[in-house]
Motif scaffolding. Structure first.
Motif, PDB file in Angstrom:
ATOM      1  N   ASN A  66      32.325  28.694  -2.886  1.00 36.26           N
ATOM      2  CA  ASN A  66      32.055  28.397  -1.633  1.00 36.26           C
ATOM      3  C   ASN A  66      33.422  28.930  -0.708  1.00 36.26           C
ATOM      4  O   ASN A  66      34.340  29.494  -1.078  1.00 36.26           O
ATOM      5  CB  ASN A  66      32.155  26.735  -1.199  1.00 36.26           C
ATOM      6  N   GLN A  67      33.247  28.830   0.597  1.00 35.16           N
ATOM      7  CA  GLN A  67      34.558  29.322   1.449  1.00 35.16           C
ATOM      8  C   GLN A  67      35.440  28.216   1.373  1.00 35.16           C
ATOM      9  O   GLN A  67      36.782  28.627   1.239  1.00 35.16           O
ATOM     10  CB  GLN A  67      33.949  29.194   2.949  1.00 35.16           C
ATOM     11  N   GLN A  78      52.540  18.589   8.119  1.00 37.04           N
ATOM     12  CA  GLN A  78      53.219  19.051   6.887  1.00 37.04           C
ATOM     13  C   GLN A  78      52.140  19.644   5.884  1.00 37.04           C
ATOM     14  O   GLN A  78      52.617  19.853   4.789  1.00 37.04           O
ATOM     15  CB  GLN A  78      53.383  17.586   6.049  1.00 37.04           C
ATOM     16  N   VAL A  79      50.997  19.990   6.444  1.00 32.18           N
ATOM     17  CA  VAL A  79      50.103  20.677   5.655  1.00 32.18           C
ATOM     18  C   VAL A  79      49.575  21.790   6.359  1.00 32.18           C
ATOM     19  O   VAL A  79      49.275  21.971   7.497  1.00 32.18           O
ATOM     20  CB  VAL A  79      48.692  19.945   5.540  1.00 32.18           C
ATOM     21  N   ARG A  80      49.898  22.967   5.544  1.00 35.50           N
ATOM     22  CA  ARG A  80      49.519  24.292   6.237  1.00 35.50           C
ATOM     23  C   ARG A  80      47.939  24.574   6.069  1.00 35.50           C
ATOM     24  O   ARG A  80      47.410  24.463   4.893  1.00 35.50           O
ATOM     25  CB  ARG A  80      50.569  25.375   5.419  1.00 35.50           C
ATOM     26  N   GLU A  81      47.495  24.821   6.966  1.00 36.46           N
ATOM     27  CA  GLU A  81      45.899  25.098   7.132  1.00 36.46           C
ATOM     28  C   GLU A  81      45.740  26.588   6.614  1.00 36.46           C
ATOM     29  O   GLU A  81      46.305  27.423   6.923  1.00 36.46           O
ATOM     30  CB  GLU A  81      45.314  24.923   8.495  1.00 36.46           C
ATOM     31  N   ILE A  82      44.977  26.532   5.386  1.00 36.91           N
ATOM     32  CA  ILE A  82      44.601  27.922   4.864  1.00 36.91           C
ATOM     33  C   ILE A  82      43.102  28.125   5.309  1.00 36.91           C
ATOM     34  O   ILE A  82      42.231  27.347   5.283  1.00 36.91           O
ATOM     35  CB  ILE A  82      44.426  27.770   3.348  1.00 36.91           C
ATOM     36  N   ILE A  83      42.892  29.240   6.043  1.00 32.86           N
ATOM     37  CA  ILE A  83      41.681  29.757   6.757  1.00 32.86           C
ATOM     38  C   ILE A  83      41.046  30.974   5.804  1.00 32.86           C
ATOM     39  O   ILE A  83      41.808  31.921   5.498  1.00 32.86           O
ATOM     40  CB  ILE A  83      41.935  30.364   8.194  1.00 32.86           C
ATOM     41  N   ASN A 266      43.616  33.075  -4.127  1.00 36.07           N
ATOM     42  CA  ASN A 266      42.200  33.294  -3.845  1.00 36.07           C
ATOM     43  C   ASN A 266      41.860  32.845  -2.223  1.00 36.07           C
ATOM     44  O   ASN A 266      42.557  31.718  -1.770  1.00 36.07           O
ATOM     45  CB  ASN A 266      41.362  32.337  -4.561  1.00 36.07           C
ATOM     46  N   ASN A 267      41.032  33.291  -1.710  1.00 37.84           N
ATOM     47  CA  ASN A 267      40.475  33.030  -0.361  1.00 37.84           C
ATOM     48  C   ASN A 267      39.132  32.672  -0.401  1.00 37.84           C
ATOM     49  O   ASN A 267      38.238  33.042   0.503  1.00 37.84           O
ATOM     50  CB  ASN A 267      40.720  34.293   0.638  1.00 37.84           C
ATOM     51  N   PHE A 268      38.667  31.970  -1.412  1.00 34.46           N
ATOM     52  CA  PHE A 268      37.589  31.403  -1.674  1.00 34.46           C
ATOM     53  C   PHE A 268      37.681  30.043  -2.686  1.00 34.46           C
ATOM     54  O   PHE A 268      38.989  30.128  -3.077  1.00 34.46           O
ATOM     55  CB  PHE A 268      36.448  32.453  -2.025  1.00 34.46           C
ATOM     56  N   ALA A 269      36.870  29.304  -2.918  1.00 38.67           N
ATOM     57  CA  ALA A 269      36.919  28.231  -3.658  1.00 38.67           C
ATOM     58  C   ALA A 269      35.755  28.189  -4.481  1.00 38.67           C
ATOM     59  O   ALA A 269      34.474  28.527  -4.433  1.00 38.67           O
ATOM     60  CB  ALA A 269      36.929  26.995  -2.820  1.00 38.67           C
ATOM     61  N   ILE A 270      36.260  27.633  -5.812  1.00 40.48           N
ATOM     62  CA  ILE A 270      34.903  27.545  -7.013  1.00 40.48           C
ATOM     63  C   ILE A 270      35.164  26.003  -7.355  1.00 40.48           C
ATOM     64  O   ILE A 270      36.105  25.497  -7.655  1.00 40.48           O
ATOM     65  CB  ILE A 270      35.511  28.224  -8.316  1.00 40.48           C
ATOM     66  N   VAL A 271      34.087  25.383  -7.063  1.00 40.13           N
ATOM     67  CA  VAL A 271      33.811  23.896  -7.377  1.00 40.13           C
ATOM     68  C   VAL A 271      32.779  23.608  -8.319  1.00 40.13           C
ATOM     69  O   VAL A 271      31.589  24.340  -8.339  1.00 40.13           O
ATOM     70  CB  VAL A 271      33.303  23.252  -5.897  1.00 40.13           C
ATOM     71  N   ARG A 272      33.269  22.950  -9.470  1.00 40.43           N
ATOM     72  CA  ARG A 272      32.351  22.645 -10.459  1.00 40.43           C
ATOM     73  C   ARG A 272      31.464  21.480  -9.991  1.00 40.43           C
ATOM     74  O   ARG A 272      31.657  20.553  -9.109  1.00 40.43           O
ATOM     75  CB  ARG A 272      33.288  22.193 -11.615  1.00 40.43           C
ATOM     76  N   SER A 273      30.302  21.353 -10.654  1.00 37.28           N
ATOM     77  CA  SER A 273      29.268  20.321 -10.120  1.00 37.28           C
ATOM     78  C   SER A 273      29.853  18.868 -10.550  1.00 37.28           C
ATOM     79  O   SER A 273      29.410  17.936  -9.902  1.00 37.28           O
ATOM     80  CB  SER A 273      27.925  20.700 -10.973  1.00 37.28           C
ATOM     81  N   ASP A 274      30.788  18.722 -11.346  1.00 30.02           N
ATOM     82  CA  ASP A 274      31.104  17.581 -11.776  1.00 30.02           C
ATOM     83  C   ASP A 274      32.637  17.031 -11.257  1.00 30.02           C
ATOM     84  O   ASP A 274      33.106  15.946 -11.352  1.00 30.02           O
ATOM     85  CB  ASP A 274      31.324  17.558 -13.303  1.00 30.02           C
ATOM     86  N   ASP A 275      33.218  18.030 -10.655  1.00 28.13           N
ATOM     87  CA  ASP A 275      34.591  17.827  -9.999  1.00 28.13           C
ATOM     88  C   ASP A 275      34.539  16.609  -9.033  1.00 28.13           C
ATOM     89  O   ASP A 275      35.261  15.677  -9.011  1.00 28.13           O
ATOM     90  CB  ASP A 275      35.000  18.977  -9.489  1.00 28.13           C
ATOM     91  N   LEU A 276      33.783  17.010  -7.831  1.00 25.88           N
ATOM     92  CA  LEU A 276      33.373  15.638  -6.875  1.00 25.88           C
ATOM     93  C   LEU A 276      33.348  14.332  -7.341  1.00 25.88           C
ATOM     94  O   LEU A 276      33.959  13.255  -6.831  1.00 25.88           O
ATOM     95  CB  LEU A 276      32.546  16.079  -5.740  1.00 25.88           C
ATOM     96  N   ILE A 277      32.353  14.291  -8.297  1.00 25.26           N
ATOM     97  CA  ILE A 277      31.944  12.967  -8.564  1.00 25.26           C
ATOM     98  C   ILE A 277      33.056  12.382  -9.579  1.00 25.26           C
ATOM     99  O   ILE A 277      33.420  11.115  -9.644  1.00 25.26           O
ATOM    100  CB  ILE A 277      30.368  13.098  -9.561  1.00 25.26           C
ATOM    101  N   ASN A 278      33.830  13.312 -10.373  1.00 28.32           N
ATOM    102  CA  ASN A 278      34.900  12.687 -11.039  1.00 28.32           C
ATOM    103  C   ASN A 278      35.988  12.014 -10.170  1.00 28.32           C
ATOM    104  O   ASN A 278      36.781  11.278 -10.494  1.00 28.32           O
ATOM    105  CB  ASN A 278      35.491  13.877 -11.877  1.00 28.32           C
TER     106      ASN A 278
END
Length: 413
Positions: A66-67, A78-83, A266-278
């Protein structure tokens, strides 16, 4: 031994009857503590089951590119926004062509709109439907199935057929009382033939998954031409053991597609299907801990009350204890008698608390549309807790009764 146990139970029940009001109050105190424990654990179990069911729709052994990692990004001093740049269609196609990891299938999709108005004959829907452009692998990679009809084939996608697959809510609304298969619906003036109906999924965080319409990706691109469309690649791995290696290979492939130098992040994200649920299930663990704290505090009060009633009972029955000892009752017999009495009161309170706790948990879970499950863990915890309370509360009074001097006990008035 069994005869002695039965005799002690009979004596304990008789004692409980003679002190009925005090016993009822003690049982209620124990029941309140167990109810709080079981009720909260029941709601937490229902929450976890609901989350697991909802996110199972993401598919097993899959990951997405994903983006961003999350749909919403953090903002703050205090959080740098990454675009990150959007994932364009040429990049998505390039990734799919270059990614050759064994036993994987790659799907490309994008959300065309979330406010589509869909028509069937003279009837139309409210503009709250989501249209998704997909390929033939999208449903398998997303864990979706059809309740009737079929999935897209390679022919449908390659030839840009005007076929579609609709969510289960269309059978309750727009296509009610008719067989949806082969019916013609209109999206932005284009006519689509319904070839399948998705199985019901429900809502996930107010996102109704049953109001989706899936159409071939190239057809969607021709109908919805907004700038900066963001695409998603979903990859399913045949074997779970290969998932980590497949993700590493996908990461390097996407970096090559975007021509990132080794020193750049990386300027993209890799999200596992079980990451969010965990992550979410990890948060629910704190709710479980909170329920234990609440339950323990309440149960501690009930254990003190139970110990108090048993100490008073020993004092009031001092003469009875003296008579039993004079007739030959051993210290262990006297201690066992009072211990059984304490255990009965504790378990009665525990059973009542379990019944009320499950009832309250079921009511709350039903009211907020959680998937209720019988909380066997909570029931076991409640039985264990009430048993521990009985042991803790009954130990001192039982020992005190056993150590009474029979001569002094007989003199007690």
């Amino acid at each position: 031994m069994l005869k002695l146990f039965r005799e002690n139970v009979r004596i304990a029940i008789g004692s409980i009857r003679t002190q009925l009001l005090r016993t009822i109050l003690t049982v209620l105190i124990i029941a309140i503590g167990i109810t709080a424990l079981v009720g909260i654990l029941t709601v937490v179990s229902a929450l976890e089951n609901t989350i697991s069911s909802d996110f199972a729709s993401m598919g097993a052994n899959t990951f997405n590119i994903n983006q961003y990692e999350n749909t919403s990004r953090r903002h703050g001093v205090q959080v740098r926004e990454i675009i990150n740049p959007v994932i364009s269609y040429p990049e998505a196609v390039a990734f799919k062509n270059k990614y050759k990891y064994p036993l994987t299938t790659t799907s490309i999709s994008f959300s065309a709109t979330s406010i589509a108005e869909i028509k069937y004959e003279s009837t139309k829907t409210d503009p709250e439907n989501t249209v998704v452009g997909v390929d033939e692998y999208f449903m398998a990679n997303s864990g979706l199935e059809t309740s009737s009809g079929r999935n897209f084939t390679s022919f449908d996608i390659q030839n840009n057929t005007y076929n579609c697959i609709v969510g289960s809510d269309f059978e309750k609304g727009l296509l009610k009382n008719v067989n949806p298969i082969d019916k013609i619906i209109s999206i932005r003036g284009a006519k689509f033939k319904v070839i399948g109906v998705l199985k019901e999924k429900g809502s996930t965080f107010r996102n109704n998954q049953d109001l989706r319409v899936l159409i071939p990706i190239q057809v969607a691109r021709s109908l919805f031409t907004a700038p900066n469309i963001n695409y998603t690649m979903s990859i399913m791995v045949a074997q779970k053991e290969m998932l980590d290696q497949a993700i590493d290979d996908a990461n390097s492939t996407m970096r090559r597609v975007r021509k990132l130098s080794p020193i750049k992040d990386n300027n993209f994200a890799i999200v596992r299907s079980d990451d969010l649920i965990n992550k979410i299930l990890g948060i629910t663990q704190y709710l479980g801990i909170a329920s234990w704290i609440i339950g323990i505090i309440t149960v501690l009060g009930s254990s003190i009350a139970l110990m108090n009633i048993m100490i008073v009972s020993v004092t009031e029955r001092t003469r009875e204890i003296g008579v039993r000892k004079a007739l030959g009752a051993k210290k262990s017999t006297i201690a066992f008698q009072f211990f059984i009495e304490t255990l009965l009161i504790g378990q009665i309170g525990g059973i009542i608390g379990i019944i009320f706790g499950i009832g309250i948990g079921y009511t709350i879970a039903t009211a907020i549309n959680f998937v209720f499950v019988i909380p066997w863990g909570a029931i076991l915890a409640a039985f264990t807790t009430s048993f521990a309370v009985a042991i803790f509360s009954g130990l001192y009074p039982a020992i005190k009764a056993a150590l009474l001097d029979p001569i002094e006990a007989l003199r007690y008035e």
